[in-house]
Design an enzyme around this catalytic site. Structure first.
Site, PDB file in Angstrom:
ATOM      1  NE  ARG A  84      -3.403   2.476   2.829  1.00 34.04           N
ATOM      2  CZ  ARG A  84      -3.010   3.691   3.465  1.00 34.04           C
ATOM      3  NH1 ARG A  84      -3.031   3.149   4.840  1.00 34.04           N
ATOM      4  NH2 ARG A  84      -3.773   4.709   3.843  1.00 34.04           N
ATOM      5  CG  HIS A 128      -1.453   8.581   2.844  1.00 28.32           C
ATOM      6  ND1 HIS A 128      -1.269   7.296   3.422  1.00 28.32           N
ATOM      7  CD2 HIS A 128      -0.897   9.026   4.291  1.00 28.32           C
ATOM      8  CE1 HIS A 128      -1.254   7.323   4.672  1.00 28.32           C
ATOM      9  NE2 HIS A 128      -0.859   8.446   5.599  1.00 28.32           N
ATOM     10  CD  GLU A 173      -4.819   7.362   9.709  1.00 28.99           C
ATOM     11  OE1 GLU A 173      -3.952   8.522  10.446  1.00 28.99           O
ATOM     12  OE2 GLU A 173      -4.489   6.318  10.047  1.00 28.99           O
ATOM     13  CG  ASN A 295      -5.229   3.434   8.970  1.00 29.53           C
ATOM     14  OD1 ASN A 295      -6.064   2.620   8.366  1.00 29.53           O
ATOM     15  ND2 ASN A 295      -4.974   4.284   8.070  1.00 29.53           N
ATOM     16  CE1 TYR A 297      -0.370   2.729  13.479  1.00 33.59           C
ATOM     17  CE2 TYR A 297      -1.670   3.748  12.544  1.00 33.59           C
ATOM     18  CZ  TYR A 297      -0.758   3.281  13.090  1.00 33.59           C
ATOM     19  OH  TYR A 297      -0.394   2.889  10.934  1.00 33.59           O
ATOM     20  CD  GLU A 368      -1.533   3.898   8.215  1.00 36.44           C
ATOM     21  OE1 GLU A 368      -1.601   3.918   9.048  1.00 36.44           O
ATOM     22  OE2 GLU A 368      -2.015   4.460   7.630  1.00 36.44           O
TER      23      GLU A 368
HETATM   24  C1  FCB Z   1      -1.441   7.430  10.457  1.00 37.26           C
HETATM   25  C2  FCB Z   1      -1.131   7.319   9.214  1.00 37.26           C
HETATM   26  C3  FCB Z   1       0.903   7.494   8.695  1.00 37.26           C
HETATM   27  C4  FCB Z   1       1.795   7.099   9.950  1.00 37.26           C
HETATM   28  C5  FCB Z   1       1.017   6.789  10.944  1.00 37.26           C
HETATM   29  C6  FCB Z   1       1.514   6.128  12.171  1.00 37.26           C
HETATM   30  O1  FCB Z   1      -2.424   7.918  11.272  1.00 37.26           O
HETATM   31  O2  FCB Z   1      -1.417   7.301   8.669  1.00 37.26           O
HETATM   32  O3  FCB Z   1       0.744   7.824   7.902  1.00 37.26           O
HETATM   33  O4  FCB Z   1       1.566   8.542   9.936  1.00 37.26           O
HETATM   34  O5  FCB Z   1       0.042   7.154  11.585  1.00 37.26           O
END
Ligand code: FCB
Length: 461
Positions: A84, A128, A173, A295, A297, A368
């Site tokens: 990607r 992006h 995002e 995505n 985290y 992500e």
């Molecule tokens: C996300 C972004 C990506 C990267 C990660 C750590 O929010 O999409 O570009 O910076 O965080």
């Protein structure tokens, strides 16, 4: 630091599950003024003193523009099934509208060919975060015209690449762009509009919907979007805490997912604050998707506004004027970026999406997931990914249709306002020589992919 050993091999993912890696143009390409690329809002923002912690800007990236063949070879060595990347809008349409830059399109054409030649599926993201500067100056996502210019650009890219691209992502995002870029002023374009930033959300959604239609017209294959999601936990038990947590949940998780998947904003109050013919736009915004990118985290702990919450969320200021405050989650290991490591949050989020949308939720791809850790012997990254893959597998065992997992990121790259200080790569990059050194996590992920292919291959007899 010694870590407990991993709990044995990963369970088998279904045959055909796609193992990928993610990156973006601004964070890797460099070559910001080469071959006709126009400036982006992020170039202008990064040039302002104090915006990026280590003073770096997008001029170098990881040198990907010149080294893409080396990086594709690294992807091939990993056995990755998909890469990607993002297409830089100002490289393809330098002014954001009007003339197309043939050299820009040629670059992505070469990249796609190189990936295909190695059996790696190219998965482009069309946006992006690098808005062409002339469009940013004309209001960026606050200006409805930007959505139409994005659809034109989407057609241009699809006409060139659709014959080889199996999977598309329109926008990455939109929540971060709205919150960090237009509401809080931490990211480009540095606007601090608080709730007056909502039109930027609506216009990105409209841009997505128009681009879906443009991509379909250009016979593009599977179309999706990459939306960031974070399960929200409530801090405190006052009414203000619950209000703050619910509002944040709506703004972060549902302001984008609901219109995309149901054709309605999570609350009439949001709809009332949006510009333009909202009801008609929502029909465009909810144009059917083939898949939905998540995505993930970490979860977010939210309560009433609290001065001590400032600066606690990855360094992003949450000003007191907002009716919620983000707190530091305690009790978990932290990455070197200061983000909590909470693998079960991925499962919670996927279950939450299924509960909310039911059959309206298309197949999911994790677009992500990753962590910022220093070092080439990055055992903690291995533990992070291993834990998240187990949580993902558990969600799939609960019946959630997930078809791919993309690690953020292939190489240590320019981590937005953190500069080069946060390292998310499976491959270490020495800035500025740009020398690449695969980390332990690279070899580990390669072995996972190999083992999974072995597991999913039908046994003889
Ligand atoms: C996300 C972004 C990506 C990267 C990660 C750590 O929010 O999409 O570009 O910076 O965080």
């Amino acid at each position: 630091m010694t870590l407990p050993p991993l709990p044995g091999p990963l369970p088998a993912f279904p045959p055909g599950f796609l193992w990928g890696v993610s990156a973006s143009a601004f964070q890797t390409e460099g070559a910001a003024t080469r071959d006709g690329r126009g400036p982006s809002g992020w170039d202008e923002f990064a040039a302002q003193p104090g915006r990026i912690k280590d003073g770096s800007d997008g001029s170098l990236g990881t040198g990907f523009y010149d080294r893409y063949r080396e990086d594709v070879a690294l992807l091939a060595g990993l056995g990755a099934g998909a890469f990607r990347f993002s297409v830089s809008w100002p490289r393809v349409v330098p002014d954001g509208s009007g003339a197309v830059n043939p050299a820009g399109l040629d670059f992505y054409d070469r990249l796609v060919d190189e990936l295909c030649a190695h059996g790696i599926a190219p998965v482009p993201t069309l946006y992006h975060w690098d808005t062409p500067l002339p469009l940013e100056r004309a209001g960026g996502w606050l200006n409805r015209d930007t959505a139409h210019r994005f659809a034109d650009y989407a057609s241009t890219v699809a006409e060139r690449l659709a014959d080889r691209v199996p999977m598309w992502i329109t926008i990455n995002e939109p929540a971060e762009v709205t919150l960090l870029g237009y509401a809080l002023g931490e990211h480009a374009p540095g606007r601090k509009l608080l709730f007056d930033a909502l039109p930027a959300a609506h216009h990105q959604l409209l841009a997505h919907g128009l681009a879906v239609r443009a991509l379909r017209a250009a016979t593009a294959a599977e179309i999706g979007i990459a939306v960031s999601h974070s399960p929200v936990r409530t801090a405190g038990d006052t009414e203000e805490d619950r209000f703050g947590a619910e509002l944040y949940d709506s703004v972060y998780n549902w302001l984008f997912a609901d219109p995309l998947l149901t054709g309605a904003y999570p609350d009439e109050n949001f709809a009332a604050l949006m510009p333009g013919p909202v009801a008609e736009d929502l029909k465009v915004i909810s144009s059917p998707l083939d898949w939905y990118g998540v995505n993930y985290y970490n979860p977010t702990l939210v309560g009433a506004p609290a001065p001590e919450a400032l600066d606690s969320f990855a360094g992003f200021d949450m000003p007191g004027e907002l009716p919620f405050g983000i707190r530091q989650i305690e009790g978990y290991e932290m990455t070197d970026f200061g983000w909590p490591v909470v693998p079960e949050g991925l499962r919670d989020m996927l279950v939450g999406l299924k509960d909310r949308f039911g059959d309206r939720l298309p197949p999911i791809r994790i677009t992500e997931n990753g962590c910022g850790y220093d070092g080439i012997e990055d055992t903690r990254r291995i533990a992070f990914i291993d834990g998240h893959l187990r949580a993902l597998h558990a969600a799939m065992a609960d019946g959630i249709d997930v078809r791919a997992y993309f690690i953020w990121s292939l190489t240590d790259n320019l981590e937005w306002i953190e500069g080069y200080g946060q390292r998310f790569g499976l491959v270490h990059v020495d800035h500025p020589t740009m020398r690449r050194t695969p980390k332990d996590s690279y070899r580990w992920y390669r072995d996972v992919i190999r083992a999974q292919h072995g597991l999913s291959r039908p046994t003889a007899g």
